[in-house]
Design an enzyme around this catalytic site. Sequence first.
Site, PDB file in Angstrom:
ATOM      1  N   LYS A 104      -0.848 -10.712   1.005  1.00  0.00           N
ATOM      2  CA  LYS A 104      -1.033  -9.903   2.474  1.00  0.00           C
ATOM      3  C   LYS A 104      -2.022 -10.507   3.499  1.00  0.00           C
ATOM      4  CE  LYS A 104       3.636  -9.534   4.011  1.00  0.00           C
ATOM      5  NZ  LYS A 104       4.445  -9.159   4.398  1.00  0.00           N
ATOM      6  N   ASP A 164       6.067  -2.262   3.715  1.00  0.00           N
ATOM      7  CA  ASP A 164       6.812  -1.789   2.108  1.00  0.00           C
ATOM      8  C   ASP A 164       5.361  -1.649   0.908  1.00  0.00           C
ATOM      9  OD1 ASP A 164       9.650  -2.378   2.958  1.00  0.00           O
ATOM     10  OD2 ASP A 164       9.085  -4.044   2.881  1.00  0.00           O
TER      11      ASP A 164
END
Length: 408
Positions: free
Chosen positions: A80, A127
Amino acid sequence: MLEKVNEIYGIKTVISNRKVDYLPSFLSAEETKRVRDFHATIQGYKATPLVSLDNLARRLGVSKIYLKDESHRFGLNAFKGLGATYAIAKLLSEKLNVDINSISFDYLKSPEIAEKIKDMVFVTATDGNHGRAVAWAATQLGCKSIVYMPKGSSLRRLQHIKDAGAEAYILDVNYDDAVRKSREKAEEIGGYVIQDTAWEGYEKVPNWICQGYTTMAAEALDQMRLDGTNKPTHVFLQAGVGSFAGAILGYYANIFEEECPITTIIEPQNADTIYKSALANDGEPHAVTGDLETIMAGLACGEPNVVTWEILRDFAKAYVSCPDYVAARGMRLLANPIGNDKKIVSGESGAVGLGLVSLLLEREELKALKEKLELDENSVIVCFSTEGDTDPDHYEKIIYDGKNPSPF
Ligand SMILES: Cc1ncc(COP(=O)(O)O)c(C=O)c1O
């Protein structure tokens, strides 16, 4: 044309034969050529390994199985950071009125710039992996970050985000409501939402995030070519909101056009919003609600990114909704390689692609699906292990205690 395949061991599939005559231009080689150069200016940047699992490929009867191991990305144990850094840099380059092509990450960290941006606050929901990446990028730039996580989030993942410098909270709501909370908070404090999903009217930042992800796809192609492979025939991509899958597929669609690899989108069965949207066959994205319970925490999203949904709808071949055991199987296969294949630590959301590939190639019951996907001895398959053991306690339960066993 849409084809529903019979459910096997809880694995549900829809096949699409859609043909379109456009390409998603924001993911073209031209539009994204600066992205990798920008990433290269970040301290610690290094292409992550592309592992060729030759013994596994031989055993499963295909030409090649490549696995891109994103656990090595920027020391964050997941991919990410590629999206968060590029999107924040693009946002800052707009605010500072400088050309992204002419700046480095170090320039954004310089005292002169730090003084100008020190009061900026980046807000996001996650998350785990995206929030950690935003916190990591913000802290390096001397900015504040606020991160919200959904109910049931791992305390280890929360701690990683705090350790990266963010103010972080686990809320009593699901992922999609945590996203709404981050929007409200940003509005309240005049902060900037750095969200890795798009909705009507909020597309710029998520599109930059998707462009950031293309570095991974570009590296993988270069690495394959060095290994003597010109292009993959099959790509397996897991989806939460679909930004990652849409970015990789959109990039490859631009590069290979008519020859785009046969691409399968995979989701957990309780958060299979892309599968359900494909199944509805009306062109529109359809949300899944509720607790979105799955071991694949990174994929527990009920509302698709509205931009990448269109890419997935128009360019993917198959949409698969999977029970959790498929991910657990992939994790164990990668942790226990055959012969001298390299061991890979792959987390729940990272390993589901390989788990599915192994079942498709090995199980007689899935033969019809294997044939529809044109998988055979000439296939060159690429999977992306998008995270390592981001929840190490749970990783151990699966690898060592055999949690989430296969049903056969
Ligand atoms: C490890 C991992 N893999 C895949 C994904 C899916 O990405 P997206 O939500 O863009 O579909 C995520 C998202 O959080 C993730 O953390």
